[in-house]
Design an enzyme around this catalytic site. Structure first.
Site, short mmCIF file in Angstrom:
data_model
loop_
_atom_site.label_atom_id
_atom_site.label_comp_id
_atom_site.label_asym_id
_atom_site.label_seq_id
_atom_site.Cartn_x
_atom_site.Cartn_y
_atom_site.Cartn_z
N GLY A 53 8.77 80.87 162.00
CA GLY A 53 7.84 79.79 161.66
C GLY A 53 7.07 79.98 160.37
O GLY A 53 5.99 79.42 160.20
N ASP A 111 23.64 69.74 155.84
CA ASP A 111 23.09 69.93 154.48
C ASP A 111 23.62 68.87 153.51
O ASP A 111 23.70 69.10 152.30
CB ASP A 111 23.45 71.34 153.95
CG ASP A 111 22.87 72.43 154.86
OD1 ASP A 111 23.54 73.45 155.06
OD2 ASP A 111 21.76 72.20 155.39
N HIS A 159 16.66 74.10 153.04
CA HIS A 159 17.83 74.99 153.08
C HIS A 159 17.60 76.08 152.03
O HIS A 159 17.23 75.77 150.89
CB HIS A 159 19.11 74.20 152.78
CG HIS A 159 20.33 75.06 152.82
ND1 HIS A 159 20.85 75.55 153.99
CD2 HIS A 159 21.09 75.57 151.82
CE1 HIS A 159 21.90 76.31 153.71
NE2 HIS A 159 22.07 76.34 152.41
C1 GRF Z 1 14.52 80.71 156.64
O1 GRF Z 1 15.55 81.44 156.00
C2 GRF Z 1 14.66 79.27 156.26
O2 GRF Z 1 15.18 79.09 154.98
C3 GRF Z 1 15.66 78.79 157.21
O3 GRF Z 1 15.29 79.40 158.44
C4 GRF Z 1 14.79 80.72 158.14
C5 GRF Z 1 13.59 81.05 158.97
O4 GRF Z 1 12.55 80.20 158.61
N1 GRF Z 1 15.63 77.34 157.21
P1 GRF Z 1 11.09 80.28 159.35
O5 GRF Z 1 10.42 81.57 158.94
O6 GRF Z 1 11.32 80.23 160.83
O7 GRF Z 1 10.37 79.08 158.81
#
Ligand code: GRF
Length: 203
Positions: free
Chosen positions: A14, A153, A112
């Site tokens: 998160g 994507d 992404h």
């Molecule tokens: C990150 O690499 C983000 O780019 C991808 O999910 C991963 C974890 O993101 N979309 P987060 O820390 O849970 O926001």
């Protein structure tokens, strides 16, 4: 002032959700308000971040639901209940069906961790994206925020930010830099941009 009600879908740590929460507090996001967080994984730290920020948090476990239709139906019910008008995928690791994305056309955005069209599409998520970038030997990578449609994507690009690859980078080091220098900046900025456009009827 009317604000767009935002639902954030998560699966993991998160950090992108945290960037959105902080941007809301600092006024970077002023045209939208996070009204709920939905995690596809029980116990995801993103849920703790939501609770700490006083945001209603829910878990809709893909595993427990068993099938895609039930999983999406449960998510839809929460979105309806909260009156969500924009859905932000922030580290969300489950696929959403074409039906779901069509139902919410131009109302779902995703971050992404690469410069689409590089290193994206089926199978490119999380660390795998950075492993592929290092494998290829690119000198510049970055992050992209885009609208979500039925192609993984594949939706219209909203914002991108480039990040330098350093000699000796590991996937973990590169991931951290891309998050810090790109994701955590362009996701909140994109959220504000799209919320403003929604309020102005431009999208
Ligand atoms: C990150 O690499 C983000 O780019 C991808 O999910 C991963 C974890 O993101 N979309 P987060 O820390 O849970 O926001």
């Amino acid at each position: 002032m009317k604000k767009v009600k935002i639902a954030v879908l998560v699966s993991g740590g998160g950090t992108n959700l945290q960037a959105l929460i902080d941007a809301q507090s600092s006024g970077i996001i002023k045209s939208g308000k996070i009204v709920c967080v939905i995690s596809s994984k029980a116990g995801a730290y993103a849920l703790t971040r939501a609770a700490n920020a006083g945001i209603d948090a829910y878990t809709v476990s893909k595993k427990e639901c068993g099938n895609q239709a039930d999983f999406e139906e449960k998510i839809e019910r929460i979105l309806q209940k909260k009156g969500a008008e924009l859905i932000i995928l922030a580290g969300f690791m489950s696929i959403l069906s074409a039906d779901f994305t069509k139902k919410h056309e131009n109302r779902i955005i995703n971050v992404h961790p690469a410069l689409i069209p590089s290193f994206c599409g089926a199978g490119y998520y999380g660390l795998k994206v950075h492993e592929a970038a290092l494998q290829y030997g690119v000198k510049v990578t970055g992050a992209t925020v885009h609208f979500v449609n039925e192609i993984p994507d594949g939706g219209k690009i909203i914002m991108q930010r480039a990040v330098k690859v350093h000699d000796g980078d590991t996937p973990e080091k590169l991931q951290k830099r891309v998050m810090k220098q790109a994701e955590w900046r362009i996701l909140p900025a994109s959220a504000e941009l799209v919320c403003k456009k929604i309020l102005n009827g431009e999208v």
